[in-house]
Design an enzyme around this catalytic site. Sequence first.
Site, mmCIF file in Angstrom:
data_model
loop_
_atom_site.group_PDB
_atom_site.id
_atom_site.type_symbol
_atom_site.label_atom_id
_atom_site.label_comp_id
_atom_site.label_asym_id
_atom_site.label_seq_id
_atom_site.Cartn_x
_atom_site.Cartn_y
_atom_site.Cartn_z
ATOM 1 N N ASP A 7 26.015 -35.560 -32.772
ATOM 2 C CA ASP A 7 26.953 -35.179 -31.710
ATOM 3 C C ASP A 7 26.444 -33.870 -31.122
ATOM 4 O OD1 ASP A 7 29.119 -34.699 -30.108
ATOM 5 O OD2 ASP A 7 30.494 -34.215 -31.747
ATOM 6 N N ASP A 51 33.669 -29.276 -32.726
ATOM 7 C CA ASP A 51 35.047 -29.437 -32.246
ATOM 8 C C ASP A 51 35.882 -30.322 -33.169
ATOM 9 O OD1 ASP A 51 34.742 -32.320 -31.292
ATOM 10 O OD2 ASP A 51 33.200 -31.332 -30.105
ATOM 11 N N HIS A 85 34.678 -39.690 -28.526
ATOM 12 C CA HIS A 85 34.744 -39.681 -29.992
ATOM 13 C C HIS A 85 34.948 -41.073 -30.588
ATOM 14 C CE1 HIS A 85 35.578 -35.229 -29.362
ATOM 15 N NE2 HIS A 85 34.414 -35.334 -29.933
#
Lengths: 287, 287
Positions: A155, A86, A62
């Site tokens: 992502d 997430d 991240h």
Amino acid sequence: MEFWFSEKHTPNVKMSIRVDRQLYSGQSEFQRIDVFESPEFGRFLTLDGYMMLTEKDEFIYHEMITHVPMAVHPCVKNVLVIGAGDGGVIRELVRYKDIENIDMVEIDEQVVEVCKKYLPQTAGWLDDERVHIHYEDGLRFIRACHDRYDLIIVDSTDPFGPGEGLFTREFYGNCYKALKDDGIMVNQHESPFYPEDAVACQRAHKRIVESFPISRVYQAHIPTYPSGHWLFGFASKKYHPLKDLREAEWNQRGIPCRYYTTTLHKGAFYLPAYVEELLANVELTPD
Amino acid sequence: MEFWFSEKHTPNVKMSIRVDRQLYSGQSEFQRIDVFESPEFGRFLTLDGYMMLTEKDEFIYHEMITHVPMAVHPCVKNVLVIGAGDGGVIRELVRYKDIENIDMVEIDEQVVEVCKKYLPQTAGWLDDERVHIHYEDGLRFIRACHDRYDLIIVDSTDPFGPGEGLFTREFYGNCYKALKDDGIMVNQHESPFYPEDAVACQRAHKRIVESFPISRVYQAHIPTYPSGHWLFGFASKKYHPLKDLREAEWNQRGIPCRYYTTTLHKGAFYLPAYVEELLANVELTPD
């Protein structure tokens, strides 16, 4: 009791993680979702049996997918995040006070609900007032966007299953169109090591090179992903990831990181010879 | 048939590799030695059940432990290699025509014999006339050396078992003494990721910092080692690994590599924040 989760990184290699308890298991419209508790990695999330993140090493992924473009672009106000159910990318983005709007497009609402409940370490920032979640197909969402974003972060999951369309030429072309004249797109690029993953890397890289004038690849060490050697693509209309790195400016922000530093930023773009070769092989060749 | 080799990277994480056949299994005076044939990694060598090398990714380790110091030191003629019974470091060293002598000190002759027979990819250069193999304890060998070597490569096994003494303060102090005034020592430093390995890293780093004026750590992606994130220590009496890098000179040698490049060399020293912190924590503290 011996209780292990295993993931095959190839048909001939597997990584196994000792599990304390399975915290959640469910089937959404799109995929199977599981959350486990483990002594080594804390909680971890899998989709269709593939590792998405663990509490122990998610900071690497991240931080690297977020801070690399943020340290290059001088003025990010409007961000599009595709996937990222997430919440880990959102957590890193909301640390920037100058960001005004974050559109997050996640196809699977159930992933977000599960992460909010079981993975607050990543999903705890989704209620930030600048974050707008759109539960729809990223491919479709982006078709309607023109000249809108400073930064797009893709992502995605792997290039098979629900994330498949996010690795196509059409998708990257639409990302280009959705970015402003000085926009940057970053995406996760799989691993260069195992032959099947390397082909996915090459395919993604080729399509990005065709869509963007500046396209460079950078790397990170992510222990729970296949081979531990993970690549990201930095694609840009104007800014170069190294020549336009705003080192002093980024460091003045005082954002504490555990993996990313502006020095590491530079080193991350210096790839091993075999990876350079993999990428160069597709840069100039026709389909 | 399901036939798998597994190694526990911690009590709670294991990596498994599908095996075609076990080619060799024996017990030497020092350790258990096994060689396997696998579809994913080709042949691989384990000592006491710990992965030493695979044919598929050994180039990463051997190139990084050898070419980094060789691209810094201007004139290496006399080299000491400790451990390295598989011959991989020797293969990389004999590519340099100006090296005149290589002393290789390996405690376990049986490892060398097994590698010569089953792993010619690494052990095929041990008969080079510049190579002198000494079958003895590296710790004892080096006590008798003064002001003799330009480069020492410590290609040890892990800091337990037969390699244990190679991670002590006495050993590093003797390496310092055995080097000429502008000598360099490189050693493998374990991984920073799992807590137990990280402590081993810190211990090695602390002892090297106490013995050498210049001590820097660099990294590589090695998929078959725990976490895939591996560190090496560069310790030196005079040359700095980045400021004294002889980039053009090294590239003129025309040594083809699959991992190492002089650009990657620089990036390899730019470590993640958490690794910088691990190392800094031991640099200034007393025992």
